[in-house]
Scaffold this active site. Structure first.
Site, PDB file in Angstrom:
ATOM      1  N   SER A 135       0.836  -1.197   0.000  1.00 32.24           N
ATOM      2  CA  SER A 135       0.000   0.000   0.000  1.00 32.24           C
ATOM      3  C   SER A 135       0.876   1.254   0.000  1.00 32.24           C
ATOM      4  O   SER A 135       1.663   1.444  -0.920  1.00 32.24           O
ATOM      5  CB  SER A 135      -0.956  -0.040   1.195  1.00 32.24           C
ATOM      6  OG  SER A 135      -2.028   0.857   1.029  1.00 32.24           O
ATOM      7  N   ASP A 190      -5.994  -4.132  -2.009  1.00 30.22           N
ATOM      8  CA  ASP A 190      -4.902  -3.717  -1.127  1.00 30.22           C
ATOM      9  C   ASP A 190      -4.158  -4.914  -0.517  1.00 30.22           C
ATOM     10  O   ASP A 190      -4.774  -5.856  -0.018  1.00 30.22           O
ATOM     11  CB  ASP A 190      -5.487  -2.849  -0.002  1.00 30.22           C
ATOM     12  CG  ASP A 190      -4.435  -2.053   0.743  1.00 30.22           C
ATOM     13  OD1 ASP A 190      -3.586  -2.668   1.432  1.00 30.22           O
ATOM     14  OD2 ASP A 190      -4.451  -0.815   0.648  1.00 30.22           O
TER      15      ASP A 190
END
Length: 355
Positions: free
Chosen positions: A42, A206
């Protein structure tokens, strides 16, 4: 000081990744410290890509300066994307009682965004949808992080169909791979990438759901033993969350730390086997674990500021990261390539950071 090689493991945490910006900016000042590999998820993937691209373009000091410039540009652009004048106005209404703080929590832009994400999906935007992070990555001063030069880069994302982690490395670390690693499904559409292993186009979310960050790519025999983890999500938070926002924030933190804690438990098990001389053939690596963190700062923040940081927060976090890295170097530089600076057994049951 004699050259020392380390691996970096960079957690994700939205705008709180600006803390790692400061940490990395400070570490890049040390010419004796060599980054052999970077594993990022991320925001950690964004930071890792910025460093990789800069250091791949130039060698030595020039490469370090290029990496720092990339990081500055990255977070400068993120700051412009997340500038929140409404939050600035609401916080100017001080002093305010606790009930008013609760009110601002309910009616802040972050609260609106959270509420809307429960009704609308990123797919409802139709042709108007775009992911602004793509342009940020492509317009770095030193773009291109899929080459062979510079530190090895590992970027983790979550396969939507299987729920398994996928780690991109080498030529497969494209802009799309980094966007996949930073794809919160309530904000962004899943990033679709062809997977040669399955022969189909896979959708990714993610990487924090499955590896925040992924440590196992750093166990490779040719990489150094030292893994320096830059923590974004606080490991410890005193007090019991009681408001809906506090409860949601703590659930977010625990969830995004769970994969890291699982990997640290596995490392601790291997260390016990090494300590008992049950791995005499050295088939399994004995990693040395270090952490750079500021739980005091992170306890003062909440999960919503990851999406919409208050004005000035990114610079504040950068300065805090620089200070944390400075403390780490002062206290533990000599320990690198020699021994752990984290007591894993204690960490898994208590605080665990060696002072």
């Amino acid at each position: 000081m004699q050259e020392k090689q380390i691996n970096l493991a960079l957690q994700g945490g939205g705008a709180h990744g600006a803390f790692a910006w400061g940490v990395l900016d400070r570490l890049l000042d040390e010419s004796w410290l060599r980054f052999s590999a970077i594993s990022g998820t991320s925001a950690g993937a964004l930071n890792g890509a910025a460093i990789k691209a800069g250091m791949a373009r130039h060698n030595g000091v020039q490469g370090r300066r290029a990496a720092q410039r990339n990081l500055d540009c990255l977070w400068g652009e993120v700051g412009q994307l997340s500038d929140n004048r409404m939050v600035r106005w609401m916080h100017s209404l001080v002093p305010m009682p606790r009930s008013m703080h609760r009110l601002t929590e309910m009616f802040s832009p972050a609260a609106w965004l959270d509420g809307l994400s429960r009704i609308f999906s990123p797919y409802d935007y139709g042709p108007f949808y775009s992911n602004p992070l793509g342009a940020v990555l492509r317009e770095l001063p030193y773009p291109g992080f899929d080459g062979d030069s510079g530190p090895e880069l590992f970027v983790a994302a979550t396969n939507v169909r299987s729920g398994r982690i996928r780690v991109f490395t080498g030529r497969r670390v494209t802009v799309d791979a980094v966007l996949a690693s930073a794809c919160l499904p309530t904000l962004f559409r899943a990033v679709e990438i062809p997977d040669p292993a399955t022969g189909r186009v896979e959708a990714f979310w993610d990487g924090g759901f499955t590896g925040n960050p992924a440590l196992f790519p750093l166990y490779a025999r040719h990489l150094p033993r030292d893994i320096v983890i830059v923590n974004i999500n606080p490991l410890m938070r005193d007090g019991i969350p009681k408001t809906p926002v506090e409860i949601s924030d703590r659930v977010n933190e625990v969830s995004f730390n769970s994969s890291l804690m699982s990997e640290l438990r596995a490392i601790n098990f291997v260390k016990r086997l090494h300590g008992e001389n049950r791995l005499q053939d050295k088939a399994m690596k004995d990693p040395l674990i270090h952490m750079i963190l500021d739980d005091l700062l992170m306890n003062d923040l909440n999960a919503r500021s990851k999406m919409m940081p208050a004005p000035g927060l990114l610079e504040r976090m950068k300065r805090a990261g620089q200070a944390a890295a400075d403390r780490f170097l002062e206290d533990h530089a000599d320990a690198l390539n020699r021994h752990d600076t984290v007591d894993l057994p204690e960490l898994l049951t208590g605080s665990g950071i060696v002072g």
